[in-house]
Design a protein around this motif. Structure first.
Motif, mmCIF file in Angstrom:
data_model
loop_
_atom_site.group_PDB
_atom_site.id
_atom_site.type_symbol
_atom_site.label_atom_id
_atom_site.label_comp_id
_atom_site.label_asym_id
_atom_site.label_seq_id
_atom_site.Cartn_x
_atom_site.Cartn_y
_atom_site.Cartn_z
ATOM 1 N N ALA A 2 0.814 -1.213 0.000
ATOM 2 C CA ALA A 2 0.000 0.000 0.000
ATOM 3 C C ALA A 2 0.850 1.266 0.000
ATOM 4 O O ALA A 2 0.378 2.337 -0.354
ATOM 5 C CB ALA A 2 -0.951 0.004 1.197
ATOM 6 N N GLU A 3 2.129 1.141 0.395
ATOM 7 C CA GLU A 3 3.029 2.296 0.383
ATOM 8 C C GLU A 3 3.860 2.364 -0.897
ATOM 9 O O GLU A 3 4.504 3.372 -1.149
ATOM 10 C CB GLU A 3 3.993 2.218 1.576
ATOM 11 C CG GLU A 3 3.377 2.526 2.915
ATOM 12 C CD GLU A 3 3.312 4.034 3.165
ATOM 13 O OE1 GLU A 3 2.595 4.426 4.081
ATOM 14 O OE2 GLU A 3 3.964 4.792 2.428
ATOM 15 N N GLY A 4 3.912 1.279 -1.651
ATOM 16 C CA GLY A 4 4.769 1.259 -2.850
ATOM 17 C C GLY A 4 6.240 1.406 -2.486
ATOM 18 O O GLY A 4 6.976 2.131 -3.146
ATOM 19 N N ALA A 5 6.670 0.694 -1.438
ATOM 20 C CA ALA A 5 8.015 0.912 -0.899
ATOM 21 C C ALA A 5 9.119 0.623 -1.920
ATOM 22 O O ALA A 5 8.942 -0.155 -2.851
ATOM 23 C CB ALA A 5 8.217 0.042 0.342
ATOM 24 N N GLY A 6 10.251 1.249 -1.675
ATOM 25 C CA GLY A 6 11.442 1.032 -2.498
ATOM 26 C C GLY A 6 12.666 1.225 -1.630
ATOM 27 O O GLY A 6 12.559 1.331 -0.420
ATOM 28 N N TYR A 13 16.386 -2.347 -9.798
ATOM 29 C CA TYR A 13 15.352 -3.377 -9.651
ATOM 30 C C TYR A 13 13.921 -2.850 -9.574
ATOM 31 O O TYR A 13 12.985 -3.628 -9.540
ATOM 32 C CB TYR A 13 15.663 -4.229 -8.412
ATOM 33 C CG TYR A 13 16.911 -5.067 -8.608
ATOM 34 C CD1 TYR A 13 16.900 -6.164 -9.458
ATOM 35 C CD2 TYR A 13 18.104 -4.736 -7.988
ATOM 36 C CE1 TYR A 13 18.039 -6.916 -9.673
ATOM 37 C CE2 TYR A 13 19.245 -5.482 -8.194
ATOM 38 C CZ TYR A 13 19.207 -6.572 -9.040
ATOM 39 O OH TYR A 13 20.332 -7.314 -9.258
ATOM 40 N N GLY A 14 13.760 -1.523 -9.507
ATOM 41 C CA GLY A 14 12.413 -0.986 -9.431
ATOM 42 C C GLY A 14 11.885 -1.017 -8.005
ATOM 43 O O GLY A 14 12.611 -1.310 -7.055
ATOM 44 N N VAL A 15 10.596 -0.712 -7.866
ATOM 45 C CA VAL A 15 9.975 -0.625 -6.543
ATOM 46 C C VAL A 15 8.916 -1.718 -6.411
ATOM 47 O O VAL A 15 8.737 -2.539 -7.317
ATOM 48 C CB VAL A 15 9.365 0.782 -6.324
ATOM 49 C CG1 VAL A 15 10.454 1.842 -6.252
ATOM 50 C CG2 VAL A 15 8.377 1.125 -7.438
ATOM 51 N N THR A 16 8.218 -1.735 -5.299
ATOM 52 C CA THR A 16 7.230 -2.776 -5.010
ATOM 53 C C THR A 16 6.258 -2.993 -6.168
ATOM 54 O O THR A 16 5.917 -4.117 -6.520
ATOM 55 C CB THR A 16 6.444 -2.389 -3.732
ATOM 56 O OG1 THR A 16 7.384 -2.276 -2.672
ATOM 57 C CG2 THR A 16 5.393 -3.417 -3.384
ATOM 58 N N ARG A 17 5.844 -1.879 -6.767
ATOM 59 C CA ARG A 17 4.893 -1.923 -7.893
ATOM 60 C C ARG A 17 5.348 -2.882 -9.000
ATOM 61 O O ARG A 17 4.538 -3.517 -9.660
ATOM 62 C CB ARG A 17 4.766 -0.503 -8.440
ATOM 63 C CG ARG A 17 3.814 -0.349 -9.578
ATOM 64 C CD ARG A 17 3.542 1.119 -9.847
ATOM 65 N NE ARG A 17 2.527 1.639 -8.959
ATOM 66 C CZ ARG A 17 2.616 2.766 -8.276
ATOM 67 N NH1 ARG A 17 3.694 3.511 -8.350
ATOM 68 N NH2 ARG A 17 1.628 3.166 -7.512
ATOM 69 N N ASP A 18 6.650 -3.000 -9.183
ATOM 70 C CA ASP A 18 7.188 -3.824 -10.262
ATOM 71 C C ASP A 18 7.206 -5.317 -9.922
ATOM 72 O O ASP A 18 7.592 -6.129 -10.752
ATOM 73 C CB ASP A 18 8.615 -3.352 -10.603
ATOM 74 C CG ASP A 18 8.623 -1.880 -10.995
ATOM 75 O OD1 ASP A 18 7.867 -1.526 -11.916
ATOM 76 O OD2 ASP A 18 9.320 -1.083 -10.358
ATOM 77 N N TYR A 19 6.837 -5.668 -8.692
ATOM 78 C CA TYR A 19 6.913 -7.074 -8.268
ATOM 79 C C TYR A 19 5.569 -7.663 -7.866
ATOM 80 O O TYR A 19 5.489 -8.839 -7.563
ATOM 81 C CB TYR A 19 7.935 -7.202 -7.108
ATOM 82 C CG TYR A 19 9.320 -6.934 -7.612
ATOM 83 C CD1 TYR A 19 10.113 -7.958 -8.121
ATOM 84 C CD2 TYR A 19 9.813 -5.638 -7.680
ATOM 85 C CE1 TYR A 19 11.363 -7.701 -8.662
ATOM 86 C CE2 TYR A 19 11.055 -5.367 -8.220
ATOM 87 C CZ TYR A 19 11.818 -6.405 -8.710
ATOM 88 O OH TYR A 19 13.053 -6.155 -9.257
ATOM 89 N N ASP A 231 18.046 7.448 -8.883
ATOM 90 C CA ASP A 231 16.674 7.668 -9.349
ATOM 91 C C ASP A 231 16.134 9.029 -8.900
ATOM 92 O O ASP A 231 14.918 9.258 -8.948
ATOM 93 C CB ASP A 231 15.728 6.521 -8.944
ATOM 94 C CG ASP A 231 15.819 6.156 -7.482
ATOM 95 O OD1 ASP A 231 16.202 7.035 -6.692
ATOM 96 O OD2 ASP A 231 15.501 5.017 -7.130
ATOM 97 N N GLY A 232 17.020 9.916 -8.465
ATOM 98 C CA GLY A 232 16.613 11.286 -8.126
ATOM 99 C C GLY A 232 15.834 11.405 -6.823
ATOM 100 O O GLY A 232 15.291 12.469 -6.510
ATOM 101 N N ASN A 233 15.790 10.317 -6.035
ATOM 102 C CA ASN A 233 15.027 10.316 -4.773
ATOM 103 C C ASN A 233 15.961 10.764 -3.640
ATOM 104 O O ASN A 233 16.813 10.012 -3.193
ATOM 105 C CB ASN A 233 14.498 8.896 -4.523
ATOM 106 C CG ASN A 233 13.636 8.769 -3.279
ATOM 107 O OD1 ASN A 233 13.288 7.665 -2.899
ATOM 108 N ND2 ASN A 233 13.285 9.859 -2.630
#
Ligand SMILES: Cc1cc2nc3c(=O)[nH]c(=O)nc-3n(C[C@H](O)[C@H](O)[C@H](O)COP(=O)(O)OP(=O)(O)OC[C@H]3O[C@@H](n4cnc5c(N)ncnc54)[C@H](O)[C@@H]3O)c2cc1C
Length: 294
Positions: A2-6, A13-19, A231-233
């Protein structure tokens, strides 16, 4: 989910959304269903996964998640890079990403360096404006070859003062320990911290750091930046003493101006922490009545 953690490895490898492949979704008045694809391939229909990951509980309750797993990399190489200027460090980030695929590409600004200077394995000259921490992973053969290329590349770049490859996993862990120590050690500067995690286009990192330094000077606060340059974060931290009303007021001003600058630079206000309930002005739907909220 629900947070889309990374985290630091999101650059490769991307973030939670990618898995997330599929999940069970429940709505108190409408039962449940399982959107997404359990198969490795699925292209038809609306991509509800990308809608739900990061929705922070506003679209329903998730009771089951099916994730995609990938093998753990066998080898790693870690490089510490000392830079003379922030602008050159940001330019180098873009150049590294154009030629290599690091699994992490972190940076610290000069204040963050000062906080953990004693914990770094090399003497950092006083004029150092930024540190990059670059890590490669993969098979042993691939990492050895790419690591040699990366080191040669880094040594020829403008603004690079020193490149040090961690000799072994213990030294690499030492570098990461220093990186992880920034946040807790920052309390030696002031007793309280406002910790933001904005994202800007990589080319705009120097503008963001300049904005943070300007706010610190103008509002007499300590403001420092570190984080996931790849990633600019960037974690922008405003240090203050909340017991001092003028510092508290100035920190709130600094935060608002920082957010305005991030939007002006084409960025987004959170890369990891989510929006939550702390900023209702940014996220008005947080106060909407929802069936599962008491
Ligand atoms: C010190 C610290 C460091 C952090 N570092 C990182 C970091 O490196 N990277 C990163 O990405 N994030 C980081 N975070 C933020 C982190 O992602 C979130 O705090 C964490 O994912 C929240 O999970 P939780 O279960 O603890 O929170 P909760 O408060 O339980 O939930 C967080 C949100 O998800 C919703 N939610 C919870 N359960 C469900 C459910 N079953 N169905 C639907 N919605 C639900 C809630 O409504 C809420 O909006 C950090 C946070 C802290 C405090």
């Amino acid at each position: 989910m629900a947070e889309g953690a990374g985290g630091p490895s999101a650059v490769k490898y991307g973030v939670t959304r990618d898995y997330v492949k599929a999940w069970r979704w429940c709505w108190p008045t409408a039962g449940s269903f399982t959107p997404g694809w359990r198969t490795d391939k699925g292209v038809v229909g609306y991509d509800l996964t990308r809608l739900f990951v990061g929705s922070e509980g506003t679209l329903g309750i998730i009771t089951k998640i099916i994730l995609r797993l990938i093998p753990q990399p066998k080898a790693k190489q870690t490089f510490l890079v000392l830079m003379d200027s922030m602008a050159q460090a940001a330019a180098l980030v873009a150049k590294v990403l154009a030629r290599f695929t690091p699994c992490t590409l972190e940076f610290m600004d000069r204040t963050a360096i000062g906080i953990v200077r004693d914990q770094l394995p090399v003497a950092v000259p006083a004029g150092t404006a930024a540190i990059l921490l670059v890590e490669l992973d993969g098979t042993a053969v691939a990492v050895a070859s790419e690591g040699a290329d990366l080191q040669a590349f880094l040594l020829g770049q403008p603004g690079v003062n020193l490149v040090r490859q961690a000799a072994d996993s213990a030294e690499a862990e030492g570098l990461w320990a220093a990186r992880r120590a920034i946040s807790p050690a920052a309390f030696s500067l002031r007793p309280h911290k406002m910790s933001e995690d904005v994202v800007v286009p990589r080319t705009k990192i120097p503008d963001l750091v300049a904005c943070a330094e300007g706010l610190a000077q103008e509002l007499r606060l300590v403001v420092f930046c570190f984080g996931h340059a790849g990633d600019g974060n960037i974690h922008v931290n405003i240090m203050l003493d909340r017991a001092d009303p003028s510092q508290l007021a100035n920190a709130e001003i600094a935060k608002e101006r920082l957010f305005a600058k991030v939007i002006e630079l084409g960025g987004t206000l959170s890369g990891e922490h989510g929006v939550g309930i702390t900023s209702p002005a940014i996220c008005p739907w947080r106060s909407m009545p929802l069936p599962w909220r008491p």
